[in-house]
Motif scaffolding. Structure first.
Motif, short mmCIF file in Angstrom:
data_model
loop_
_atom_site.label_atom_id
_atom_site.label_comp_id
_atom_site.label_asym_id
_atom_site.label_seq_id
_atom_site.Cartn_x
_atom_site.Cartn_y
_atom_site.Cartn_z
N PRO A 1 48.17 25.91 50.81
CA PRO A 1 49.70 26.55 52.17
C PRO A 1 50.70 26.05 52.57
CG PRO A 1 47.36 27.69 52.36
CD PRO A 1 47.45 26.61 51.98
N GLY A 2 52.11 25.28 52.42
CA GLY A 2 52.97 24.82 52.11
C GLY A 2 52.54 23.88 51.86
N LYS A 3 52.29 23.39 50.47
CA LYS A 3 52.56 22.37 49.78
C LYS A 3 52.57 22.57 48.21
CE LYS A 3 48.54 19.61 52.66
NZ LYS A 3 46.82 19.16 52.32
N GLU A 4 53.15 21.21 47.73
CA GLU A 4 53.45 21.09 46.17
C GLU A 4 51.64 22.31 45.39
OE1 GLU A 4 57.52 20.93 47.01
OE2 GLU A 4 56.74 20.69 45.05
N ARG A 5 52.33 21.83 44.92
CA ARG A 5 51.38 22.22 43.34
C ARG A 5 50.60 20.83 42.64
NH1 ARG A 5 51.61 27.38 40.28
NH2 ARG A 5 53.63 26.68 39.35
N GLU A 6 49.48 20.92 42.52
CA GLU A 6 49.02 19.35 42.40
C GLU A 6 48.14 19.85 41.38
OE1 GLU A 6 47.32 17.64 45.58
OE2 GLU A 6 45.58 18.98 45.63
N PHE A 7 47.77 18.03 40.47
CA PHE A 7 47.01 18.24 39.38
C PHE A 7 45.78 18.29 40.06
CE2 PHE A 7 44.90 16.89 35.55
CZ PHE A 7 44.45 15.54 35.87
N VAL A 8 44.92 18.87 39.27
CA VAL A 8 43.52 18.71 39.50
C VAL A 8 41.99 18.35 38.88
CG1 VAL A 8 41.27 19.85 40.49
CG2 VAL A 8 43.41 20.74 41.69
N ALA A 9 42.27 18.29 37.14
CA ALA A 9 42.34 17.71 36.26
C ALA A 9 42.75 18.38 35.43
CB ALA A 9 40.34 18.88 36.30
N THR A 10 42.27 17.67 34.11
CA THR A 10 42.31 18.21 32.97
C THR A 10 41.44 17.07 31.65
OG1 THR A 10 43.90 18.00 30.81
CG2 THR A 10 43.35 15.70 32.11
N ARG B 1 33.22 15.76 42.00
CA ARG B 1 32.64 17.04 43.12
C ARG B 1 33.28 17.49 41.87
NH1 ARG B 1 34.99 18.80 47.05
NH2 ARG B 1 37.53 17.50 47.00
N PHE B 2 34.08 18.01 41.26
CA PHE B 2 34.56 18.44 40.26
C PHE B 2 33.94 18.60 38.79
CE2 PHE B 2 38.53 20.53 43.01
CZ PHE B 2 37.07 20.93 44.42
#
Length: 116
Positions: free
Chosen positions: A41-50, A67-68
């Motif tokens: 919420p209130g933040k830009e979409r960000e990269f997590v994993a590829t 962790r992921f």
């Protein structure tokens, strides 16, 4: 054209685990590198994993390394994100997309909420 549907989100306590799935339609799924992204919420979409098209190469944002785990099953046209040791700051809507992303491929996402 590929249609992507995310699932597996939910409410979990800090330290818990969730496994997200991204089901893809379209016969060309296995030719794409895929990624997971998130937007708090209130933040830009960000990269997590590829993950590469073959599954042989992966990369992660520093905030989730260790962790992921991202994986894929091309026979099932599905990409997964195993999330362990979840933290409240992991709370976000999680999306999958090709990598690089394609504007028309964004789905509804799946909500992950981590309580402290």
């Amino acid at each position: 054209q590929v249609q992507l549907v995310e699932s597996g989100g939910g409410l979990v306590q800090a330290g818990g685990s969730l496994r997200l799935s991204c089901a893809a339609s379209g016969r060309t799924f296995s030719s794409y590198a895929m990624g997971w992204f998130r937007q708090a919420p209130g933040k830009e979409r960000e990269f997590v994993a590829t993950i590469s098209w073959s599954g042989g190469s992966t990369d992660y944002a520093d905030s989730v390394k260790g962790r992921f785990t991202i994986s894929r099953d091309n026979a099932k046209n599905t990409v997964y994100l195993q999330m362990n040791s979840l933290k409240p700051e992991d709370t976000a809507v999680y999306y999958c997309n090709t990598n690089p992303t394609r504007k028309n491929y964004w789905g509804q996402g799946t909500q992950v909420t981590v309580s402290s």
